[in-house]
Design an enzyme around this catalytic site. Structure first.
Site, PDB file in Angstrom:
ATOM      1  CD  GLU A   1      10.770 -17.798  20.646  1.00 14.48           C
ATOM      2  OE1 GLU A   1      11.156 -16.989  19.792  1.00 14.48           O
ATOM      3  OE2 GLU A   1       9.575 -18.048  20.855  1.00 14.48           O
TER       4      GLU A   1
ATOM      5  CE  LYS B   1       5.721 -20.535  12.697  1.00 14.47           C
ATOM      6  NZ  LYS B   1       4.941 -19.648  13.559  1.00 14.47           N
TER       7      LYS B   1
ATOM      8  CD  GLU C   1      -5.480  -0.925   0.304  1.00 12.35           C
ATOM      9  OE1 GLU C   1      -5.431  -1.985   0.958  1.00 12.35           O
ATOM     10  OE2 GLU C   1      -5.183   0.186   0.772  1.00 12.35           O
TER      11      GLU C   1
ATOM     12  CE  LYS D   1      16.012 -22.475  12.664  1.00 14.42           C
ATOM     13  NZ  LYS D   1      16.887 -21.337  12.432  1.00 14.42           N
TER      14      LYS D   1
ATOM     15  CG  HIS E   1       8.480 -24.319  14.202  1.00 10.78           C
ATOM     16  ND1 HIS E   1       8.435 -24.162  12.843  1.00 10.78           N
ATOM     17  CD2 HIS E   1       8.447 -23.061  14.719  1.00 10.78           C
ATOM     18  CE1 HIS E   1       8.389 -22.875  12.553  1.00 10.78           C
ATOM     19  NE2 HIS E   1       8.381 -22.194  13.659  1.00 10.78           N
TER      20      HIS E   1
ATOM     21  NE  ARG F   1      -2.003  -1.520   3.595  1.00  9.14           N
ATOM     22  CZ  ARG F   1      -2.493  -1.682   4.818  1.00  9.14           C
ATOM     23  NH1 ARG F   1      -3.760  -1.416   5.075  1.00  9.14           N
ATOM     24  NH2 ARG F   1      -1.714  -2.103   5.802  1.00  9.14           N
TER      25      ARG F   1
END
Length: 514
Positions: free
Chosen positions: A243, A175, A110, A209, A267, A68
């Protein structure tokens, strides 16, 4: 032949049949929706530059941003450059940037704007003429799932999703793939109505990974491990994604989603499938996917979910030397939110190989440290010809695959303590680290996955059946938690709520301390 038309097959410096060399994408363009978002700025744009810097993109590669913002091509190029300089792994080089920037375009609009998508189609046609993209394009939907339907409808209406002869059109989806089984099925129907199943690439960046892929090498390239990779020798498996940060300004996304939907559904269940699957006939997409689907179809939850699950919300505490606020005090979070920031679940895989072996999955924010690992914990030796005092410090053998950070593998076993005194046995570790074992640097996950999309190489991307099987597992847990009210609190900087420790303690086990 112009430089824009040179492909991998005509490059005299590379042998396309030499599997030791990385493959180079053929002529193509990428259209990125959500190009102004955090994911694009921090991960996707740097990954594209790194691919260009490593010589893995064709000379005429082109990138079109759609958004936008009232930008022209030059303003978009400046934004891309800033993201690249801030986040790229490889050294910034003016020659690489000059070639990449020549193919940057921006289309303002848009998602419901017919004229904007018609302009996008015209932009891709012009790039094919100017830079030789071969009519090939990948559409990266780095946007909220509720925007998939209008964008796919526009790609269909404008003819952008239509593959011409000898060209391809692909779509990349980030995801979450829905928020439950029903929405995942609806989402799959929406996308598959426009794109064929082989043209849909669902991104799970953990599967890109290097260490996750090394799990397959560890299991199937070594006679040492596969004979003991079963219930006769394995006591249990722990899969952890921890985390040390909070929600990091993502309140709008995270509140109402939670740790289980955000991490376990995709995951961690993918890591479980790779850990538990049988050896495929090859690592082709269909063979690998079939073995993962068999595992996910065989996963069962215990009947008593009160004893087999744990959930929590972090409260104020200390993260290292920093005082941090609790989840309910974060900007944008409803003070009455019941969204969990910690989730743990016990699962079993009902196959001959894994009968009786529990798999414990856990994830959380504001935990003791940042780490993702798969820990395969082995049974104790049936007989120890030592005194009890000689083995007081001996635990269980374990193979730990570290996904992040410090990617590598650790083997834990018992060894005699040096000295002339009585026999004493203590745990020691043998450690393999990617950083010290290989001179080659590991590519960032998005580099690998984006390149695989452009090559049309799908083994690392889950199909809709894997997604739906994962939601089948998690939906029952989410329904149970919805009846339980507020999650249990746990102090920031710790390893989760008390109920998580109790989950393993009931089985006379304990969580591994990474």
């Amino acid at each position: 032949m112009s430089p824009a038309r040179i492909s991998r097959g005509t490059n005299p410096l590379r042998d396309p049949d030499d599997l030791r060399l990385p493959k180079i994408a053929g002529p193509c363009a990428v259209v990125m929706f959500g190009v102004t978002g955090d994911l694009a700025r921090k991960k996707l744009l740097p990954a594209i530059y790194d691919l260009a810097g490593r010589g893995l993109l064709p000379p005429g590669f082109s990138l079109v941003g759609f958004g936008r913002r009232d930008w022209d091509d030059a303003q978009f190029a400046q934004t891309v450059r800033e993201a690249v300089e801030a986040g790229a792994r490889t050294t910034f080089r003016e020659d690489v940037w000059r070639n990449l920037s020549d193919g940057l375009r921006f289309v303002q609009g848009e998602f419901d704007d017919d004229a904007a998508f018609d302009k996008l189609a015209a932009t891709l046609r012009a790039l094919d003429e100017e830079r030789g993209t071969g009519g090939n394009a990948a559409f990266y939907l780095s946007i909220p799932p509720d925007a998939f339907e209008p964008v796919c409808a526009q790609l269909d209406r404008s003819g952008l999703a239509t593959q011409e002869q000898d060209s391809w059109r692909r779509v990349i989806i980030e995801k979450p793939f829905g928020h439950d089984l029903a929405s995942a099925r609806e989402l799959n129907q929406t996308v598959e109505h426009v794109f064929g199943a082989d043209s849909i690439f669902r991104i799970d960046h953990y599967l890109g990974k290097e260490t996750v892929q090394n799990l397959l090498a560890l299991r199937f390239a070594n006679q040492l491990f596969e004979p003991v990779w079963n219930s006769h020798y394995v006591d249990h498996v722990q899969i952890t994604m921890a985390e040390d940060i909070g929600i990091a300004g993502r309140a709008g996304y995270y509140d109402g989603i939670g740790a289980a939907r955000d991490v376990i559904q995709n995951h961690l269940l993918q890591l479980l499938a790779l850990t538990a699957m049988e050896q495929p006939n090859s690592f082709g997409a269909d063979e690998l996917r079939a073995e993962k689907e068999k595992v996910l179809a065989a996963v069962r939850l215990p009947e008593d979910l009160a004893k087999a699950t744990a959930r929590g919300q972090y409260t104020a505490g200390w993260q290292g030397s920093e005082k941090v606020t609790g989840f309910l005090q974060e900007d944008g979070i409803d003070p009455g939110s019941t969204t969990e920031t910690y989730a743990a679940v016990k699962l079993e895989v009902y196959t001959r190989r894994w009968a009786g072996v529990p798999f414990y999955l856990r994830t959380g924010k504001r935990l003791g440290k940042r780490v993702t690992e798969i820990a395969v914990i082995f049974r104790r030796a049936p007989h120890l010809p030592f005194t009890d005092t000689a083995t007081e410090e001996l635990g269980q053998n374990a193979i730990v695959i570290r996904v992040q950070p410090d990617e590598g593998t650790t083997l834990r076993f018992g060894s005699k303590v040096p000295g002339a005194g009585t026999m004493q046995v203590r745990d020691v570790t043998m450690d393999f680290s990617y950083g010290s074992a290989f001179t080659e640097s590991s590519p960032e996950a998005y580099e690998r996955l984006i390149l695989d999309v452009l090559l049309g190489d799908p083994p690392l991307f889950p199909r809709h059946r894997e997604v739906e099987l994962s939601w089948r597992i998690l939906d029952r847990v989410e329904r149970f938690w919805a009846r339980k009210g507020r999650p249990e609190g746990y102090e920031a900087g710790t390893w989760g709520p008390r109920s998580a420790a109790e989950l393993l303690a009931r089985d006379r086990r304990e969580w591994r301390l990474p």
